[in-house]
Design a protein around this motif. Structure first.
Motif, mmCIF file in Angstrom:
data_model
loop_
_atom_site.group_PDB
_atom_site.id
_atom_site.type_symbol
_atom_site.label_atom_id
_atom_site.label_comp_id
_atom_site.label_asym_id
_atom_site.label_seq_id
_atom_site.Cartn_x
_atom_site.Cartn_y
_atom_site.Cartn_z
ATOM 1 N N ALA A 98 -31.622 -1.508 2.555
ATOM 2 C CA ALA A 98 -31.504 -1.860 1.127
ATOM 3 C C ALA A 98 -31.270 -0.633 0.248
ATOM 4 C CB ALA A 98 -32.739 -2.644 0.677
ATOM 5 N N GLY A 99 -30.447 0.297 0.734
ATOM 6 C CA GLY A 99 -30.108 1.481 -0.059
ATOM 7 C C GLY A 99 -31.243 2.474 -0.213
ATOM 8 N N ASP A 100 -32.268 2.377 0.601
ATOM 9 C CA ASP A 100 -33.435 3.243 0.508
ATOM 10 C C ASP A 100 -33.107 4.635 1.059
ATOM 11 O OD1 ASP A 100 -35.895 4.472 0.589
ATOM 12 O OD2 ASP A 100 -36.946 2.765 1.471
ATOM 13 N N PRO A 101 -33.110 5.674 0.220
ATOM 14 C CA PRO A 101 -32.753 7.023 0.682
ATOM 15 C C PRO A 101 -33.803 7.664 1.593
ATOM 16 C CG PRO A 101 -33.483 7.107 -1.589
ATOM 17 C CD PRO A 101 -33.415 5.643 -1.203
ATOM 18 N N ALA A 102 -34.966 7.019 1.752
ATOM 19 C CA ALA A 102 -36.007 7.574 2.621
ATOM 20 C C ALA A 102 -35.625 7.453 4.102
ATOM 21 C CB ALA A 102 -37.339 6.879 2.360
ATOM 22 N N TRP A 103 -34.669 6.555 4.445
ATOM 23 C CA TRP A 103 -34.221 6.417 5.829
ATOM 24 C C TRP A 103 -33.290 7.564 6.171
ATOM 25 C CZ3 TRP A 103 -36.571 3.393 9.111
ATOM 26 C CH2 TRP A 103 -37.175 2.214 8.665
ATOM 27 N N GLN A 104 -33.621 8.291 7.238
ATOM 28 C CA GLN A 104 -32.809 9.417 7.694
ATOM 29 C C GLN A 104 -32.708 9.377 9.209
ATOM 30 O OE1 GLN A 104 -35.173 12.645 6.094
ATOM 31 N NE2 GLN A 104 -33.776 12.860 4.362
ATOM 32 N N PHE A 105 -31.791 10.190 9.737
ATOM 33 C CA PHE A 105 -31.703 10.339 11.179
ATOM 34 C C PHE A 105 -31.436 11.801 11.501
ATOM 35 C CE2 PHE A 105 -27.301 9.983 10.008
ATOM 36 C CZ PHE A 105 -26.575 10.643 10.992
ATOM 37 N N LYS A 106 -31.762 12.183 12.730
ATOM 38 C CA LYS A 106 -31.446 13.515 13.227
ATOM 39 C C LYS A 106 -31.207 13.385 14.722
ATOM 40 C CE LYS A 106 -36.168 15.062 14.216
ATOM 41 N NZ LYS A 106 -37.157 16.116 13.995
ATOM 42 N N GLY A 107 -30.654 14.413 15.335
ATOM 43 C CA GLY A 107 -30.436 14.322 16.770
ATOM 44 C C GLY A 107 -29.532 15.404 17.301
ATOM 45 N N GLN A 108 -28.939 15.094 18.443
ATOM 46 C CA GLN A 108 -28.050 16.034 19.108
ATOM 47 C C GLN A 108 -26.967 15.244 19.839
ATOM 48 O OE1 GLN A 108 -29.157 18.277 22.798
ATOM 49 N NE2 GLN A 108 -28.961 20.042 21.432
ATOM 50 N N VAL A 109 -25.755 15.793 19.822
ATOM 51 C CA VAL A 109 -24.630 15.211 20.542
ATOM 52 C C VAL A 109 -24.080 16.279 21.468
ATOM 53 C CG1 VAL A 109 -22.272 14.313 20.311
ATOM 54 C CG2 VAL A 109 -24.039 13.583 18.704
ATOM 55 N N GLU A 110 -23.778 15.891 22.707
ATOM 56 C CA GLU A 110 -23.100 16.775 23.643
ATOM 57 C C GLU A 110 -21.715 16.221 23.897
ATOM 58 O OE1 GLU A 110 -25.158 17.472 27.299
ATOM 59 O OE2 GLU A 110 -26.667 18.724 26.332
ATOM 60 N N ALA A 111 -20.715 17.077 23.716
ATOM 61 C CA ALA A 111 -19.335 16.700 23.956
ATOM 62 C C ALA A 111 -18.817 17.456 25.174
ATOM 63 C CB ALA A 111 -18.476 17.037 22.739
ATOM 64 N N LEU A 112 -18.003 16.798 25.970
ATOM 65 C CA LEU A 112 -17.359 17.428 27.112
ATOM 66 C C LEU A 112 -15.884 17.597 26.761
ATOM 67 C CD1 LEU A 112 -17.422 18.440 30.043
ATOM 68 C CD2 LEU A 112 -16.915 16.078 30.743
ATOM 69 N N VAL A 113 -15.431 18.850 26.720
ATOM 70 C CA VAL A 113 -14.041 19.151 26.401
ATOM 71 C C VAL A 113 -13.338 19.513 27.701
ATOM 72 C CG1 VAL A 113 -12.486 20.518 24.973
ATOM 73 C CG2 VAL A 113 -14.808 20.045 24.176
ATOM 74 N N MET A 114 -12.186 18.861 27.951
ATOM 75 C CA MET A 114 -11.438 19.064 29.177
ATOM 76 C C MET A 114 -10.027 19.520 28.826
ATOM 77 S SD MET A 114 -12.696 15.355 30.355
ATOM 78 C CE MET A 114 -12.632 14.948 28.619
ATOM 79 N N ALA A 115 -9.540 20.539 29.524
ATOM 80 C CA ALA A 115 -8.188 21.033 29.240
ATOM 81 C C ALA A 115 -7.484 21.412 30.533
ATOM 82 C CB ALA A 115 -8.259 22.252 28.326
ATOM 83 N N GLU A 116 -6.184 21.134 30.586
ATOM 84 C CA GLU A 116 -5.353 21.623 31.681
ATOM 85 C C GLU A 116 -4.812 22.980 31.262
ATOM 86 O OE1 GLU A 116 -2.333 19.017 33.158
ATOM 87 O OE2 GLU A 116 -3.642 17.271 33.051
ATOM 88 N N LEU A 117 -4.979 23.961 32.108
ATOM 89 C CA LEU A 117 -4.551 25.315 31.782
ATOM 90 C C LEU A 117 -3.234 25.636 32.463
ATOM 91 C CD1 LEU A 117 -7.986 27.140 32.093
ATOM 92 C CD2 LEU A 117 -6.983 26.026 30.085
ATOM 93 N N GLU A 118 -2.475 26.527 31.833
ATOM 94 C CA GLU A 118 -1.218 27.015 32.416
ATOM 95 C C GLU A 118 -1.529 27.739 33.731
ATOM 96 O OE1 GLU A 118 2.086 27.045 31.402
ATOM 97 O OE2 GLU A 118 1.630 25.729 29.702
ATOM 98 N N PRO A 119 -0.630 27.655 34.702
ATOM 99 C CA PRO A 119 -0.852 28.397 35.950
ATOM 100 C C PRO A 119 -0.875 29.907 35.684
ATOM 101 C CG PRO A 119 1.025 26.903 36.160
ATOM 102 C CD PRO A 119 0.597 26.876 34.726
ATOM 103 N N LEU A 120 -1.696 30.612 36.436
ATOM 104 C CA LEU A 120 -1.735 32.072 36.338
ATOM 105 C C LEU A 120 -0.459 32.638 36.933
ATOM 106 C CD1 LEU A 120 -5.417 32.729 37.406
ATOM 107 C CD2 LEU A 120 -4.474 32.878 35.123
ATOM 108 N N LYS A 121 0.077 33.669 36.301
ATOM 109 C CA LYS A 121 1.318 34.270 36.802
ATOM 110 C C LYS A 121 1.036 35.565 37.495
ATOM 111 C CE LYS A 121 4.068 32.043 33.299
ATOM 112 N NZ LYS A 121 5.004 32.145 32.255
#
Length: 121
Positions: A98-121
């Protein structure tokens, strides 16, 4: 072709449930990310894990969840780097909030980032 992975942890400080939390965290692979046939860098991000806590007037509280959002994407800003962009929100059901500003949240997110890399020359 090599595939590289990075785990990015993003802490969410106390945030009002009526607002969304947004953050950008840099990530670098130290080697050039491969481009596909359409000249896009081959990199993506996925949700690895998350933990949210609900607070009412600063104290941990339980409530019926009205909705939650975790949105992750990767913004490229270099040939070997970019940033993980997070948008997160947790809100109680409408009858509880009901629009009550007393409600809050906190936490943590873990993201997995994946990338294809160019071949080593």
């Amino acid at each position: 072709m090599a595939i590289a992975f990075r785990v990015i942890k993003i802490n969410i400080p106390q945030t009002s449930c009526s607002d969304s939390f947004e953050a950008k965290e840099p990530v670098s692979f130290g080697h050039k990310i491969r481009r596909d046939e359409e000249d896009n860098r081959v990199v993506d991000v996925a949700l690895r894990s998350f933990k949210f806590e609900v607070l009412y007037n600063g104290a941990v509280e339980d409530f019926e969840i009205g909705g939650q959002e975790i949105n992750l994407h990767f913004e490229r800003n270099g040939h070997d780097s970019g940033q993980v962009v997070l948008k997160a929100n947790l809100r109680p059901r409408k009858q509880a909030a009901a629009g009550d500003p007393a409600w809050q949240f906190k936490g943590q997110v873990e993201a997995l980032v994946m990338a294809e890399l160019e071949p080593l020359k």
